[in-house]
Design an enzyme around this catalytic site. Structure first.
Site, PDB file in Angstrom:
ATOM      1  N   ARG A 374      -0.612  -4.794   0.691  1.00 39.58           N
ATOM      2  CA  ARG A 374      -1.749  -5.665   0.416  1.00 39.58           C
ATOM      3  C   ARG A 374      -1.449  -6.751  -0.599  1.00 39.58           C
ATOM      4  O   ARG A 374      -2.123  -7.760  -0.640  1.00 39.58           O
ATOM      5  CB  ARG A 374      -2.943  -4.831  -0.077  1.00 39.58           C
ATOM      6  CG  ARG A 374      -3.417  -3.905   1.004  1.00 39.58           C
ATOM      7  CD  ARG A 374      -4.743  -3.261   0.722  1.00 39.58           C
ATOM      8  NE  ARG A 374      -4.935  -2.215   1.703  1.00 39.58           N
ATOM      9  CZ  ARG A 374      -4.615  -0.937   1.503  1.00 39.58           C
ATOM     10  NH1 ARG A 374      -4.159  -0.563   0.329  1.00 39.58           N
ATOM     11  NH2 ARG A 374      -4.762  -0.061   2.451  1.00 39.58           N
ATOM     12  N   VAL A 375      -0.465  -6.558  -1.464  1.00 40.05           N
ATOM     13  CA  VAL A 375      -0.232  -7.574  -2.493  1.00 40.05           C
ATOM     14  C   VAL A 375       1.176  -8.162  -2.467  1.00 40.05           C
ATOM     15  O   VAL A 375       1.428  -9.204  -3.040  1.00 40.05           O
ATOM     16  CB  VAL A 375      -0.510  -7.002  -3.904  1.00 40.05           C
ATOM     17  CG1 VAL A 375      -1.960  -6.651  -4.059  1.00 40.05           C
ATOM     18  CG2 VAL A 375       0.353  -5.798  -4.201  1.00 40.05           C
TER      19      VAL A 375
END
Ligand code: ATP
Ligand code: MG
Length: 511
Positions: A374-375
């Site tokens: 996600r990051v």
């Protein structure tokens, strides 16, 4: 002449109040490395409790008339009636660079027979995670050296990425690859003498594994010259459950030392399923009520307070980072079981490994559709982002198409092309373990596939072509590879050089 009041004030100022409360109690009962101790009315939660023979335990259950203490290490000689003392200290472990290259137990004591470790500091095993303010967003890559991961599921420093899959699907191998790759990068970076270079130190926490397995992994790290940048924390299956329960927190404390002193560290918990089982065992002996899947009610907190401690600190706090790669073992690919869903919800993404893929020879057996980061893409270096930007989506589409295309034969040209390209990428992503690849090589290879240079090569021969091209580039075209990194993006001039090199290689490669 001093007044009476002044005299009194002087006397008071001289008075030293030192509260050194030490409670002494006795073991009421002891079984399965858990002791019930009475008389410790002042014990704190998680306080170290001392028993005769230099044996320590941690106070986990504070009941009205007794304290439940789990004993760390060997407790064969303890018996009912033995004395137990509070120490006023929370459990802590030695930390520092001196631990690099060493194997320690859950309390940081050496178990590799290489003598004492002269550390200078200790850190508490349990610590409140950094809040939001001292953190900054993830913006530096932590390359695993596995092309499929670095291209499609990139990990950034300070991120928590779960590695999840059934037994024997290559989970540990991915983590070890990341350690080996970081060691390679460290060596190169320190050799170049670039002042801004930030090495990554690794901590591998083995929980509930067989001793022989751990020994094998240590040997792999040693042979790859990676052990010198690594601390191994070992709480094997033969260690008691309390040590297995504590080990990941100890490993995190060792990692926090690096993070809080402005350095970068990577911690691997292999694995948290066994950690949860050890905790369940302790909780049952402590007679705590059990909940879902017979785990105690605070099992979510067990893992969240661990993983929250990974962070990327901002410049005012030294800019250090602690990246975590927890590992979870699933049963029959079921990621919706209790512990997997918990840890999935705490981490910033997961790398899901599938038995079917593994058996088909797709190794690493990454299921692209349900693996995410996600990051991490914010941390991917630009030239890699340029070649890999849409790759994950394309590959997920390819896998769906490929499953579907088995049934029909009349495919339109575009679909055919997608399938041809996808199947070649699949081959490119196959990579043996303990063989991480430098990022510039990954970029060059992905660019080559992306630009059709492999289209005329049979799928069967793609792996051979990849190895061949890699050898060619690293022996004859180092300047092209270095150009990719130095330029920091795939500019026209870099692409021209790369294209020239690949065309030159293509003439020599007879597929
Ligand atoms: P366990 O459930 O026992 O912990 P695991 O999921 O951690 O297993 P590994 O121990 O990493 O899996 O790998 C299982 C086996 O597969 C090992 O023999 C390993 O050498 C092999 N293996 C793993 N990754 C690869 C790969 N990329 N290429 C070839 N073989 C691999
Ligand atoms: Mg494993």
């Amino acid at each position: 002449m001093s007044t009476v009041i002044e005299q009194i004030q002087q006397e008071i100022s001289k008075l030293e109040t030192r509260v050194a409360k030490s409670n002494v109690g006795r073991i009421v009962s002891i079984a399965d490395a858990v002791a019930k101790v009475d008389g410790l009315s002042a014990a704190m939660y998680n306080e170290m409790i001392e028993f005769p023979g230099n044996v320590f335990g941690i106070a986990l259950n504070l009941e009205e008339d007794y304290v439940g203490v789990v004993i760390l290490g060997d407790c064969q000689n303890l018996k009912e009636g033995d004395e137990a003392k509070t120490t006023g200290r929370l459990l802590s472990v030695p930390v520092g660079k001196e631990l690099l290259g060493r194997v320690v137990d859950a309390l940081g004591r050496p178990v590799d027979g290489k003598g004492v470790i002269n550390t200078k500091e200790v850190y508490p095993v349990e610590k409140i995670a950094p809040g939001i303010l001292p953190r900054q967003s993830v913006n530096q890559p932590l390359q695993t050296g596995i092309t499929g991961i670095d291209a499609m599921i990139p990990i950034g420093r300070g991120q928590r990425e779960l590695i999840i899959g059934d037994r024997s699907t290559g989970k540990t191998s991915i983590a070890i690859d990341a350690i080996i790759n970081q060691a390679k990068i460290n060596r190169q970076g320190l050799l170049n003498g670039d002042a801004s270079f930030r090495p990554v130190y690794s901590i591998y926490v083995a929980i509930g594994q067989k001793n022989a397995n751990i020994a094998r992994l240590i040997k792999v790290l040693e042979e790859a010259n990676a052990l010198e940048y690594t601390v191994v924390v070992s709480a094997s299956a033969s260690d008691n459950p309390a040590n297995q329960y504590i080990a990941p927190y100890s490993g995190t404390a060792i990692g926090e030392y690096f993070m809080e002193n402005g350095m970068d560290a990577l911690v691997i918990y292999d694995d948290l399923s066994k950690h949860a089982t050890a905790y369940r065992q302790i909780s049952l002996v402590l007679k705590r009520p059990s909940g879902r899947e017979a785990f105690p009610g605070d099992i979510f907190y067990l893992h969240s307070r661990l993983l929250e401690r990974s962070a990327r600190l901002d410049g005012n706090h030294g800019g250090g980072s602690l990246t975590a790669l927890p590992i979870i073992e699933t049963q029959a690919g079921d990621i919706s079981a209790y512990i997997p869903t918990n840890v999935i919800s705490i981490t910033d993404g997961q790398i899901f490994l599938e038995t079917d893929l593994f058996n088909q020879g797709v190794r690493p057996a990454i299921s692209i559709g349900i693996s995410v980061s996600r990051v991490g893409s914010a941390a991917q270096i630009k030239p890699l982002k340029q070649v890999a930007g849409k790759l994950k989506l394309e590959m997920a589409q390819y896998r769906e198409l490929a499953a579907f295309a088995q049934f029909g034969s009349d495919l339109d040209a575009r679909t055919k092309h997608q399938l041809e390209r996808g199947s070649r990428f699949m081959e490119v992503f196959k990579q043996s373990n303990f063989n991480p690849k430098p990022v510039e090589i990954q970029i060059a290879i992905l660019w080559t596939v992306q630009n059709g240079f492999f289209d005329s090569i049979e799928v069967l021969n793609i792996q051979k072509a990849v190895t061949n091209l890699e050898d060619f580039l690293s022996s004859a075209k180092q300047h092209v590879l270095q150009g990719i990194l130095q330029e920091g993006s795939l500019s026209d001039s870099v692409i021209n050089e790369l294209k020239g090199a690949v065309e030159e290689w293509k003439l020599t490669f007879a597929s």
